[in-house]
Enzyme design. Structure first.
Site: not given
Length: 344
Positions: A13, A15-17, A99, A247, A251, A263
């Site tokens: 899980h 996030h790479l953006r 997802k 996860d 940011h 978040a």
């Protein structure tokens, strides 16, 4: 110096953006993990196989020379997803699943599903084609307390889904509660869960005591200590239904340290060391390899990695910031020490 060798881990899980941020996020993960399930909550969201393959190419372009990394793409499930698109995804080896984001539950989830019950035809197709459903398990009703969102989602949606579609492969992502642990333990072998480093290492005191700590703020939000302990027991149990999913959610600092902060914890720069910290704290480093490198691959019916990595017991301090093309980013655990470090 003590050392620990484990099979190369996978991040189930992540996030790479997109855009210039990939220059930072892709090398950080590719340096450690062989595979990662890449989340689709971009703007606009990644809802089709074609869009996912284009995104995957942008990721592949940022892998440093000499590194092997296989991004497995998750598609964004919407009210417009069709059974035909499920079949197309099933035929593509680079797509891992769909997802489910309840609308408004997390970063860039406005396109998410408003009625889980309306998804029945799509879930039937996913069950038929054995395409996994990856779930952000929180309701978003305004009258439900944020600390109860996961429990209510399980009761209201997940239990009915698993009863109606018992052969559907389902991963409850980034679990945070004893309720989630119980649900996964009691479900059949088609149901599993990912666990983040922050939910194993911290509870809501680490977010709220002594000042609000924005870099510990993520969704689902950190819960009370009793829930943290339930997660810890599950991770330490050796139950193959529970495995690594960071996860990691980048940011830039300016979007975290603000009146309405985003978040997400960017844990990728120290991900495997953070999990080693947790297992070491509980005298259970022998459980790390299965949790990080075996159970997830087995659940997804993918080959186990044959490469290895080595961790050495060598205290070090996580950097205060990470530079990116769009501004500095504060990683999770910034300025704090870890006892294990990746060699090389």
């Amino acid at each position: 110096m003590q050392s620990l060798t484990i099979p190369r881990p996978d991040d189930w899980h992540l996030h790479l953006r997109d855009g210039a941020m990939l220059q930072t996020t892709v090398p950080a993960t590719a340096a450690v993990f062989h595979r990662a399930v890449v989340m689709p909550n971009l703007v606009p969201p990644v809802t089709t196989v074609a869009a996912a393959m284009e995104y995957r190419e942008r990721i592949l372009a940022e892998i440093p020379a000499g590194m092997s990394f296989n991004p497995l793409m998750a598609l964004y499930l919407t009210a417009d997803t069709t059974p035909a698109e499920i079949a197309e995804a099933a035929a593509n080896e680079h797509v891992i699943g769909f997802k489910l984001y309840p609308s408004g539950a997390t970063t860039n989830s406005a396109a998410g599903v408003k009625s889980v019950e309306a998804l029945a035809p799509v879930l039937a197709a996913m069950q038929e084609h054995q395409v996994p459903l990856l779930v952000h398990g929180e309701v978003t009703d305004s009258d439900i307390d944020i600390f109860d969102r996961e429990r209510v989602f399980i009761e209201r949606h997940l239990i009915p889904i698993t009863e109606r579609f018992p052969q559907l492969k389902l991963v409850l992502e980034h679990i945070t509660t004893a309720d989630a642990v119980k649900f996964v333990e009691n479900a059949n072998s088609n149901v599993a869960a990912t666990m983040t480093p922050q939910h194993l290492l911290m509870n809501r005191n680490d977010l709220l005591v002594g000042g609000i700590r924005p870099h510990n703020y993520c969704l689902p939000i950190l819960k009370r200590r009793s829930h943290q302990q339930a997660l810890q027991q599950a991770a330490l149990s050796g139950n193959p239904k529970f495995f690594l999913g960071t996860d990691s959610a980048p940011h830039v600092q300016a979007n975290k340290e603000t009146a309405c902060g985003c978040a997400g914890c960017y844990s990728a720069p120290a991900a495997i060391e953070l999990y080693a910290e947790f297992f070491s704290q509980h005298n259970a480093l022998d459980k790390l390899a299965n949790f990080a490198s075996v159970f997830g691959a087995d659940f997804y019916q993918l080959p186990r990695n044959t490469e290895t990595i080595e961790l050495v017991q060598q205290p070090w301090t996580v950097a205060e910031t990470v530079d990116t093309a769009t501004g500095p980013m504060v990683p999770y655990w910034a300025g704090s020490d870890l006892q294990w470090k990746l060699r090389g």
